[in-house]
Design a protein around this motif. Sequence first.
Motif, PDB file in Angstrom:
ATOM      1  N   ASN A 119     -46.967 -87.415  26.886  1.00 31.88           N
ATOM      2  CA  ASN A 119     -46.356 -87.201  25.672  1.00 31.88           C
ATOM      3  C   ASN A 119     -44.879 -87.829  25.623  1.00 31.88           C
ATOM      4  N   PRO A 120     -44.981 -89.168  25.575  1.00 28.57           N
ATOM      5  CA  PRO A 120     -43.716 -89.933  25.563  1.00 28.57           C
ATOM      6  C   PRO A 120     -43.336 -90.222  24.046  1.00 28.57           C
ATOM      7  N   LEU A 121     -44.012 -89.461  22.934  1.00 29.39           N
ATOM      8  CA  LEU A 121     -43.826 -89.615  21.510  1.00 29.39           C
ATOM      9  C   LEU A 121     -42.498 -89.114  21.052  1.00 29.39           C
ATOM     10  N   PHE A 122     -41.175 -89.723  21.552  1.00 28.28           N
ATOM     11  CA  PHE A 122     -40.107 -89.381  21.178  1.00 28.28           C
ATOM     12  C   PHE A 122     -39.274 -90.588  20.484  1.00 28.28           C
ATOM     13  N   VAL A 123     -38.383 -90.451  19.823  1.00 25.32           N
ATOM     14  CA  VAL A 123     -37.244 -91.564  19.555  1.00 25.32           C
ATOM     15  C   VAL A 123     -35.912 -91.202  20.121  1.00 25.32           C
ATOM     16  N   ASN A 124     -35.133 -92.115  20.546  1.00 19.22           N
ATOM     17  CA  ASN A 124     -33.843 -91.975  20.638  1.00 19.22           C
ATOM     18  C   ASN A 124     -32.810 -92.639  19.559  1.00 19.22           C
ATOM     19  N   ILE A 125     -31.769 -91.945  19.331  1.00 19.53           N
ATOM     20  CA  ILE A 125     -31.163 -92.305  18.040  1.00 19.53           C
ATOM     21  C   ILE A 125     -29.873 -92.353  18.475  1.00 19.53           C
ATOM     22  N   ALA A 126     -29.423 -93.631  17.941  1.00 17.96           N
ATOM     23  CA  ALA A 126     -27.864 -94.052  18.205  1.00 17.96           C
ATOM     24  C   ALA A 126     -27.036 -94.402  16.985  1.00 17.96           C
ATOM     25  N   CYS A 127     -26.035 -93.742  16.613  1.00 18.85           N
ATOM     26  CA  CYS A 127     -25.468 -93.633  15.208  1.00 18.85           C
ATOM     27  C   CYS A 127     -24.005 -94.215  15.234  1.00 18.85           C
ATOM     28  N   PRO A 128     -23.486 -94.692  14.322  1.00 18.42           N
ATOM     29  CA  PRO A 128     -21.999 -95.143  14.459  1.00 18.42           C
ATOM     30  C   PRO A 128     -21.202 -93.821  14.657  1.00 18.42           C
ATOM     31  N   PRO A 129     -19.936 -94.046  15.217  1.00 12.21           N
ATOM     32  CA  PRO A 129     -19.002 -92.949  15.376  1.00 12.21           C
ATOM     33  C   PRO A 129     -18.473 -92.075  14.226  1.00 12.21           C
ATOM     34  N   SER A 130     -18.486 -92.877  13.126  1.00 10.81           N
ATOM     35  CA  SER A 130     -18.225 -92.189  11.884  1.00 10.81           C
ATOM     36  C   SER A 130     -19.299 -91.325  11.231  1.00 10.81           C
ATOM     37  N   PHE A 131     -20.570 -91.312  11.690  1.00 12.66           N
ATOM     38  CA  PHE A 131     -21.467 -90.195  11.604  1.00 12.66           C
ATOM     39  C   PHE A 131     -21.213 -89.091  11.877  1.00 12.66           C
ATOM     40  N   PRO A 132     -21.436 -88.040  11.267  1.00 17.47           N
ATOM     41  CA  PRO A 132     -22.151 -87.836  10.040  1.00 17.47           C
ATOM     42  C   PRO A 132     -21.186 -87.796   8.783  1.00 17.47           C
ATOM     43  N   SER A 133     -19.755 -87.981   9.106  1.00 13.60           N
ATOM     44  CA  SER A 133     -19.054 -87.687   7.882  1.00 13.60           C
ATOM     45  C   SER A 133     -19.075 -88.976   6.718  1.00 13.60           C
ATOM     46  N   LYS A 134     -19.756 -90.090   7.338  1.00 10.01           N
ATOM     47  CA  LYS A 134     -20.396 -91.214   6.590  1.00 10.01           C
ATOM     48  C   LYS A 134     -21.626 -91.523   6.760  1.00 10.01           C
ATOM     49  N   SER A 135     -22.327 -92.088   6.042  1.00  5.99           N
ATOM     50  CA  SER A 135     -23.648 -92.205   6.093  1.00  5.99           C
ATOM     51  C   SER A 135     -24.254 -93.184   5.242  1.00  5.99           C
ATOM     52  N   GLY A 136     -25.606 -93.596   5.155  1.00 11.49           N
ATOM     53  CA  GLY A 136     -25.967 -94.885   4.604  1.00 11.49           C
ATOM     54  C   GLY A 136     -26.195 -96.084   5.333  1.00 11.49           C
ATOM     55  N   PHE A 137     -25.989 -95.965   6.583  1.00 16.09           N
ATOM     56  CA  PHE A 137     -26.042 -97.391   7.390  1.00 16.09           C
ATOM     57  C   PHE A 137     -27.217 -97.828   7.396  1.00 16.09           C
ATOM     58  N   PRO A 138     -27.274 -99.016   7.825  1.00 15.30           N
ATOM     59  CA  PRO A 138     -28.545 -99.921   7.998  1.00 15.30           C
ATOM     60  C   PRO A 138     -29.269 -99.219   9.336  1.00 15.30           C
ATOM     61  N   VAL A 139     -30.553 -99.403   9.260  1.00 15.53           N
ATOM     62  CA  VAL A 139     -31.172 -98.853  10.336  1.00 15.53           C
ATOM     63  C   VAL A 139     -32.049 -99.825  10.869  1.00 15.53           C
ATOM     64  N   LYS A 140     -32.043 -99.717  12.356  1.00 18.65           N
ATOM     65  CA  LYS A 140     -32.601-100.839  13.001  1.00 18.65           C
ATOM     66  C   LYS A 140     -33.714 -99.995  14.194  1.00 18.65           C
ATOM     67  N   VAL A 141     -34.705-100.599  14.230  1.00 11.77           N
ATOM     68  CA  VAL A 141     -35.715 -99.873  15.232  1.00 11.77           C
ATOM     69  C   VAL A 141     -36.196-100.930  16.455  1.00 11.77           C
ATOM     70  N   TYR A 142     -36.115-100.448  17.598  1.00 19.76           N
ATOM     71  CA  TYR A 142     -36.247-101.191  18.958  1.00 19.76           C
ATOM     72  C   TYR A 142     -37.453-100.716  19.466  1.00 19.76           C
ATOM     73  N   ILE A 143     -38.383-101.623  19.830  1.00 17.17           N
ATOM     74  CA  ILE A 143     -39.510-101.387  20.539  1.00 17.17           C
ATOM     75  C   ILE A 143     -39.515-102.018  21.839  1.00 17.17           C
ATOM     76  N   HIS A 144     -39.482-101.174  22.955  1.00 19.73           N
ATOM     77  CA  HIS A 144     -39.276-101.704  24.420  1.00 19.73           C
ATOM     78  C   HIS A 144     -40.409-102.796  24.922  1.00 19.73           C
ATOM     79  N   GLY A 145     -40.163-103.499  25.752  1.00 22.17           N
ATOM     80  CA  GLY A 145     -41.282-104.178  26.209  1.00 22.17           C
ATOM     81  C   GLY A 145     -41.807-103.779  27.476  1.00 22.17           C
ATOM     82  N   GLY A 146     -42.448-104.496  28.338  1.00 21.91           N
ATOM     83  CA  GLY A 146     -43.086-104.025  29.723  1.00 21.91           C
ATOM     84  C   GLY A 146     -44.653-104.447  29.595  1.00 21.91           C
ATOM     85  N   PHE A 147     -45.152-105.499  28.868  1.00 18.68           N
ATOM     86  CA  PHE A 147     -46.486-105.776  28.962  1.00 18.68           C
ATOM     87  C   PHE A 147     -47.535-104.747  28.405  1.00 18.68           C
TER      88      PHE A 147
END
Length: 518
Positions: A101-129
């Motif tokens: 059950n590896p169905l999880f996400v790791n999330i990294a937000c800028p230091p100003s979060f959560p006092s500021k929000s509305g940041f662009p969101v990028k998603v990364y899918i790891h490699g490994g064949f």
Amino acid sequence: MAESQHLPAELLKSADRVVVQTQYGSIKGGRALNGAAIFLEVPFALPPVRFEHALPLPSSFRYEDKEYIYEASYAVQPHNDGQAVGMAFEDKVGLGKPTENPLFVNIACPPSFPSKSGFPVKVYIHGGFLQFGSPHHLTSQAQYIAAERSEVWVNIGYRLSAFGFLASDKPKVAGNFGFKDQWLALLWIRDNIEAFGITGLSAGGHSVHQLLHYASHLPSGEQAPFQSAILQSNSIITTPKTPAQLRPQFQALCRALKVDPDAPDVLDNLRDPERVPASMITHAIETDALGVALGTFRGALEDSWVPTTPDPMTWQRTGGFARGLQAHGVRSIVVGELAEEWYLYSIAHPATSMRDIELNMERYYQTDVVEKMMPLYRTLPEGAPVREVERLFGEMLSEGQVYLPIRLLARDLLAAGFPFVRYIMRWTPGVHEYVTHGTDRAIWALRLPILEPEELAASRAWLDRIAAEMKAVETTGFDKGVLDVLTLRQDKTIGWEKDPRWDELMRLLAALPGETPL
């Protein structure tokens, strides 16, 4: 130059905790040393049943009241990863234990979060064949780029190897479980964060291409859960094998596990972790008990994932792919390569003869494609030095996995008028003999601890240029030709150049169904 460390080591040094609300209740994360807000192993789906599609979290689901700051698990996987030679296993998968059950996400937000929000969101899918890896891989860490570029980064976990990609027609095993896992993660991100773009390296790039195909077939009026995509060093070259063609792999796995593939209860037996522990499955794969050609599990051409008629490559080549993406809100695609991808591919699997090369190629492509591909390359004599065999294998696999499919995707996008950028990187940071597969991660993730000042400046310039080119093509379209490629040169300068390998690589079209050699 500082060494990278696993994120929990940073998070435990700070007593600062960050709480954010989701539709499934609150989750509590921590702060990295640079102040980035981090949430590790946040579930996006229910625990999956082995060899079945996962289910989304129900509306009644509530997150556990705990601190999401630990690397507790990673997708169970075989350990025969030739490309990871010299890397500590925990640096590739994290500090936890294997799980189905590896169905999880790791999330990294800028230091100003959560006092500021509305940041662009990028998603990364790891490699490994599609066989190896984890969102916890040190090169996947996103605290640096999240802080530097004021972006939220989300790394996706998904099922790998047989657990993610076993398929058969008799008995029916749909396959593509790992791709469906990724799609569920994208939907979770859409519903719990905001609009975003997706990025994938290697098998992650292949996954992004698969997800783009899925998005191009969404029902009319439904928007894709992402707006742009970056495919790093991989994409789809030819139609995947069908479940019928994958049945021998299913049968070989069953026999290696001492399970009768023809028994009426074969799937019940395979899905029973008491009868067949996950470690038995990975051991069978690691020891080549299935046979070399059957030891790698990939996507299947199956209607529950993407339509089989027309097949995905015909759909792409005839413009349906691009039109579908535009209709569902995808605005741009970036696709690219490194100058010497062949080196890391040369050590992906053991190869000491032409026959070894042929069998290893059959891990990834249909047999008739491999049979047509082999004569297009030089033939080495029996007893040729292993280094020469490995070099030829690396060239063949990298051209089939990276160099040709990237060019075909660019060709098809250009023909359909879809906004895209193609790049090549002839320099990557660090001390290494080759600018080879995966050595660009320090740039894309802006891994500050391992970047020298001059390397950091070049990395920032590259990220800025890619962002500017994406914005330009989304605004005015791609105004260049199919041979034009954005180049990060050996001297770290950036500019448009002509592709010197186009004609050479197009000879391989002779091996591909539906293609006409130039």
